[in-house]
Motif scaffolding. Sequence first.
Motif, PDB file in Angstrom:
ATOM      1  N   PHE A 170       0.855  -1.183   0.000  1.00 37.72           N
ATOM      2  CA  PHE A 170       0.000   0.000   0.000  1.00 37.72           C
ATOM      3  C   PHE A 170       0.890   1.231   0.000  1.00 37.72           C
ATOM      4  N   ILE A 171       0.812   2.011  -1.061  1.00 37.38           N
ATOM      5  CA  ILE A 171       1.587   3.246  -1.180  1.00 37.38           C
ATOM      6  C   ILE A 171       0.615   4.406  -1.043  1.00 37.38           C
ATOM      7  N   SER A 172       0.790   5.182   0.012  1.00 35.01           N
ATOM      8  CA  SER A 172      -0.145   6.267   0.298  1.00 35.01           C
ATOM      9  C   SER A 172       0.571   7.607   0.216  1.00 35.01           C
ATOM     10  N   ASN A 173      -0.209   8.670   0.411  1.00 33.62           N
ATOM     11  CA  ASN A 173       0.338  10.024   0.448  1.00 33.62           C
ATOM     12  C   ASN A 173       0.685  10.425   1.875  1.00 33.62           C
ATOM     13  N   SER A 174       0.846   9.433   2.756  1.00 37.57           N
ATOM     14  CA  SER A 174       1.215   9.702   4.139  1.00 37.57           C
ATOM     15  C   SER A 174       2.684  10.111   4.231  1.00 37.57           C
ATOM     16  N   ASP A 179       6.720   1.036   5.972  1.00 36.65           N
ATOM     17  CA  ASP A 179       6.250   0.248   4.832  1.00 36.65           C
ATOM     18  C   ASP A 179       4.933  -0.412   5.214  1.00 36.65           C
ATOM     19  N   PHE A 180       3.975  -0.390   4.285  1.00 35.28           N
ATOM     20  CA  PHE A 180       2.647  -0.925   4.534  1.00 35.28           C
ATOM     21  C   PHE A 180       2.392  -2.101   3.599  1.00 35.28           C
ATOM     22  N   PHE A 181       1.929  -3.208   4.172  1.00 30.85           N
ATOM     23  CA  PHE A 181       1.582  -4.383   3.381  1.00 30.85           C
ATOM     24  C   PHE A 181       0.195  -4.881   3.791  1.00 30.85           C
ATOM     25  N   LEU A 182      -0.478  -5.481   2.839  1.00 33.22           N
ATOM     26  CA  LEU A 182      -1.778  -6.108   3.094  1.00 33.22           C
ATOM     27  C   LEU A 182      -1.709  -7.561   2.682  1.00 33.22           C
ATOM     28  N   THR A 183      -2.399  -8.414   3.442  1.00 38.09           N
ATOM     29  CA  THR A 183      -2.517  -9.794   2.991  1.00 38.09           C
ATOM     30  C   THR A 183      -3.340  -9.828   1.710  1.00 38.09           C
ATOM     31  N   ASN A 184      -3.245 -10.918   0.983  1.00 38.10           N
ATOM     32  CA  ASN A 184      -3.887 -10.982  -0.324  1.00 38.10           C
ATOM     33  C   ASN A 184      -5.395 -10.801  -0.247  1.00 38.10           C
ATOM     34  N   ASP A 185      -6.013 -11.215   0.853  1.00 35.65           N
ATOM     35  CA  ASP A 185      -7.458 -11.027   1.009  1.00 35.65           C
ATOM     36  C   ASP A 185      -7.812  -9.662   1.582  1.00 35.65           C
ATOM     37  N   LYS A 186      -6.785  -8.822   1.819  1.00 41.10           N
ATOM     38  CA  LYS A 186      -6.939  -7.452   2.315  1.00 41.10           C
ATOM     39  C   LYS A 186      -7.535  -7.381   3.720  1.00 41.10           C
ATOM     40  N   ARG A 187      -7.432  -8.459   4.436  1.00 39.22           N
ATOM     41  CA  ARG A 187      -8.043  -8.542   5.757  1.00 39.22           C
ATOM     42  C   ARG A 187      -7.140  -8.016   6.865  1.00 39.22           C
ATOM     43  N   PHE A 188      -5.827  -8.237   6.704  1.00 37.49           N
ATOM     44  CA  PHE A 188      -4.879  -7.836   7.739  1.00 37.49           C
ATOM     45  C   PHE A 188      -3.813  -6.909   7.168  1.00 37.49           C
ATOM     46  N   PHE A 189      -3.439  -5.956   7.993  1.00 35.46           N
ATOM     47  CA  PHE A 189      -2.465  -4.935   7.638  1.00 35.46           C
ATOM     48  C   PHE A 189      -1.161  -5.232   8.356  1.00 35.46           C
ATOM     49  N   LEU A 190      -0.046  -5.158   7.664  1.00 34.30           N
ATOM     50  CA  LEU A 190       1.280  -5.296   8.268  1.00 34.30           C
ATOM     51  C   LEU A 190       2.026  -3.982   8.062  1.00 34.30           C
ATOM     52  N   ASN A 233      23.082  -9.108   7.171  1.00 32.80           N
ATOM     53  CA  ASN A 233      23.551  -7.962   6.359  1.00 32.80           C
ATOM     54  C   ASN A 233      22.464  -6.940   6.056  1.00 32.80           C
ATOM     55  N   GLN A 234      21.276  -7.110   6.648  1.00 33.79           N
ATOM     56  CA  GLN A 234      20.199  -6.140   6.430  1.00 33.79           C
ATOM     57  C   GLN A 234      19.626  -5.606   7.730  1.00 33.79           C
ATOM     58  N   GLY A 235      20.114  -6.080   8.849  1.00 33.94           N
ATOM     59  CA  GLY A 235      19.648  -5.566  10.127  1.00 33.94           C
ATOM     60  C   GLY A 235      18.314  -6.154  10.557  1.00 33.94           C
ATOM     61  N   LYS A 236      17.661  -5.435  11.485  1.00 35.85           N
ATOM     62  CA  LYS A 236      16.405  -5.890  12.068  1.00 35.85           C
ATOM     63  C   LYS A 236      15.259  -4.981  11.648  1.00 35.85           C
ATOM     64  N   LYS A 237      14.092  -5.574  11.511  1.00 34.81           N
ATOM     65  CA  LYS A 237      12.888  -4.813  11.212  1.00 34.81           C
ATOM     66  C   LYS A 237      11.771  -5.276  12.135  1.00 34.81           C
ATOM     67  N   TYR A 238      11.155  -4.308  12.807  1.00 36.05           N
ATOM     68  CA  TYR A 238      10.003  -4.592  13.655  1.00 36.05           C
ATOM     69  C   TYR A 238       8.735  -4.314  12.850  1.00 36.05           C
ATOM     70  N   PHE A 239       7.719  -5.113  13.084  1.00 31.33           N
ATOM     71  CA  PHE A 239       6.445  -4.868  12.400  1.00 31.33           C
ATOM     72  C   PHE A 239       5.297  -5.384  13.251  1.00 31.33           C
ATOM     73  N   ILE A 240       4.135  -4.825  13.024  1.00 29.82           N
ATOM     74  CA  ILE A 240       2.927  -5.222  13.731  1.00 29.82           C
ATOM     75  C   ILE A 240       1.899  -5.713  12.724  1.00 29.82           C
ATOM     76  N   VAL A 241       1.019  -6.581  13.182  1.00 31.71           N
ATOM     77  CA  VAL A 241      -0.100  -7.067  12.375  1.00 31.71           C
ATOM     78  C   VAL A 241      -1.380  -6.528  13.000  1.00 31.71           C
ATOM     79  N   MET A 242      -2.239  -5.975  12.214  1.00 31.22           N
ATOM     80  CA  MET A 242      -3.496  -5.409  12.714  1.00 31.22           C
ATOM     81  C   MET A 242      -4.622  -5.668  11.731  1.00 31.22           C
ATOM     82  N   GLN A 243      -5.829  -5.521  12.228  1.00 31.23           N
ATOM     83  CA  GLN A 243      -6.974  -5.635  11.336  1.00 31.23           C
ATOM     84  C   GLN A 243      -7.054  -4.409  10.438  1.00 31.23           C
ATOM     85  N   SER A 244      -7.452  -4.620   9.210  1.00 29.61           N
ATOM     86  CA  SER A 244      -7.654  -3.496   8.303  1.00 29.61           C
ATOM     87  C   SER A 244      -8.998  -2.845   8.595  1.00 29.61           C
TER      88      SER A 244
END
Length: 484
Positions: A170-174, A179-190, A233-244
Motif C-alpha cells: 500500500f503506497i499512500s500520500n502519508s 512500509d505498509f503491506f496487506l494480505t492478499n485477502d486485504k483482511r490484515f495490515f502489516l 547484512n540487512q539488520g532488524k525490522k520490527y512490524f505489527i499485524v493489525m486488522q484493516s
Amino acid sequence: MVSTLNTSVTEDDQTSSETAGERTCLTRARRRRRFYSEGDTKLSFRKSAMDAQEPWSSRRSRTMRRKLMWNARQQWKLLGLFEIGKQHEFYEFTCMLKEGLAAAVQNSIDNPPPNELAEADFKMEVNQRHDGFKMRTFAGSVFSHFRQRLGMTEKEYQLSLSSKGLYLQFISNSKSKADFFLTNDKRFFLKTQNKKEVRFLLSNLRVYMEHLEKYPHSLIVKFLGVHRIKIPNQGKKYFIVMQSVFYPDERISERYDIKGCQVSRWTDPAPESSQEIVVLKDLNFEGKYICVDQQRAWLVRQMEIDSQFLQRLNVLDYSLLVAVQPLHVDERMKSQSFASLIIRTKQSVNGSSSLSFSVPGIVEEESAVLVSEMVCGTEQCQVREVHPGRPIPLQTLGAQSSVESKLQAQNRRLLPSFKNPLHVIDGPEARYFVGIVDIFTVYGFRKKLEYLWKCLRYRGQAFSTVSPDVYARRLCHWVESHSV
C-alpha cells in the motif's frame, strides 16, 4: 617617435604572446580530448569484446529485467495497492514474512494460551530460526488470547497471513516512513515500526487489552501481533499485524484521514478516471457529514471514551480513518428489517466464541431460526432461537436488567450483519468504515519543542502537534460537528 615605436612593438609582442598562449591551451585541450576519446574507444572496445563473449540470450534477459524493473519503479510512483510480484523489491522480504508468521502462529496452535494471562505472558519472547532469517514474536500468548476473544481461529489467521496469494503493498500520500503491506485477502495490515514504537505498545499492552475488554465496540484499531525479523547484512525490522479498518474494501468511494486540524490537511483528489487510491484529509471533508442517524450519539460517546484513553497514554497525532461505501437498495431494506434488528441485537450482546469472522458479533443467519411472537396483554415482543432439537427462549426485549445496564456501561451498539462490524456503521444511505490508528506518538520533549515552533510558524492556525488533552478534545469536537 621612438617611444611610439617601442610602444607599438610591445603591444605586438603581447599579442603574439597571447596568441602563443591560446595555441598552447588549444593544444592541451586537443590532447585531453584525444586521450579521453582513446580511453572511451578502449572502454567501448572492451565492452564490445565482453558483449561478444556473453551469450545473446543472457544479454536479452538482462535487458528484459531492466525494462521490468523500470516499469515497476514507474508503477510504484503511483498511489494505491500493488501486488508484490517476483520483480518487486519487497518480494523476498514478504516471502520471509509469510514463512515466519506461519511458524509463529503454528507455535500458538501447538501451545494454546492459558485461560488467564499472567505477567510473564506479556513479557514472553519466542525466537524461531529459518533459512536466511530469524523471527522473534513478542507476547505471543497475549495476542493469541486476544484473537480468540475476537472470534478468530488460529487456523484462519494463519491461512490469511501465509496464503499462496501475493502480498499487496500500500503506497499512500502519508508522510510516514513505514512500509505498509496487506494480505492478499486485504483482511490484515502489516506495518513496519521502529523499536521505540514497539516498546511503547508492549509496555502498554495490558492497559490496551483492558480497555478493549471494557469497551468491546471500541474504534481503536485491533493489534493482532508484534514481531521482529532479522536478516543477515540487512539488520532488524520490527512490524505489527493489525486488522484493516477498510475491510472489505469493495465499492468504497472515499477514504479520509482525519486529525481535526487545518495545517497541511488538504490532498489533491485522484482524477475521475484514475485507479489511484488517494486518502483525503480534513479540508477535503469540509461540507460533508457522517450520516449515521440514530447511531450518532453512540459514535460521539465512543470517540470521547477512546480519546480519553489515548490522552491517559499521553499520545497525540493519531488519526480517525473514515471511508464511505454507498448502500444498495436491498442492503438498506435488510438493515431496517425486524429480523435483522433481532440478529444484530443478539450478536451485539453475546460473546464471540463461536463466530467464524474476525470480530465479535457476526452471526450467520442460517445457523439458527429466530421465531418472534407477541406476549399476550403486552406490547413486548418475545424472541425464541430454535436450534435443531433444543429450543432456547431468549430474554424478553425491552425488559430492564443487569445485562442491559452492563451493555450501557460498555457503550455497546447494534452491530451490522457484515464482516468487520466493529469498524462499520450503517447509515440510512451509506456504510461508514471508522477506526482510530497510529497511536504511538508520545508527547515528549521533542514534540513539545515542535509545538512551540509551530506556534510561531502557524500563528492563529490549527496544527496537529498539540498537547494530548487538546488533541483529544479537538478530534471529538470534529466528530460531533461532522456527524448527523
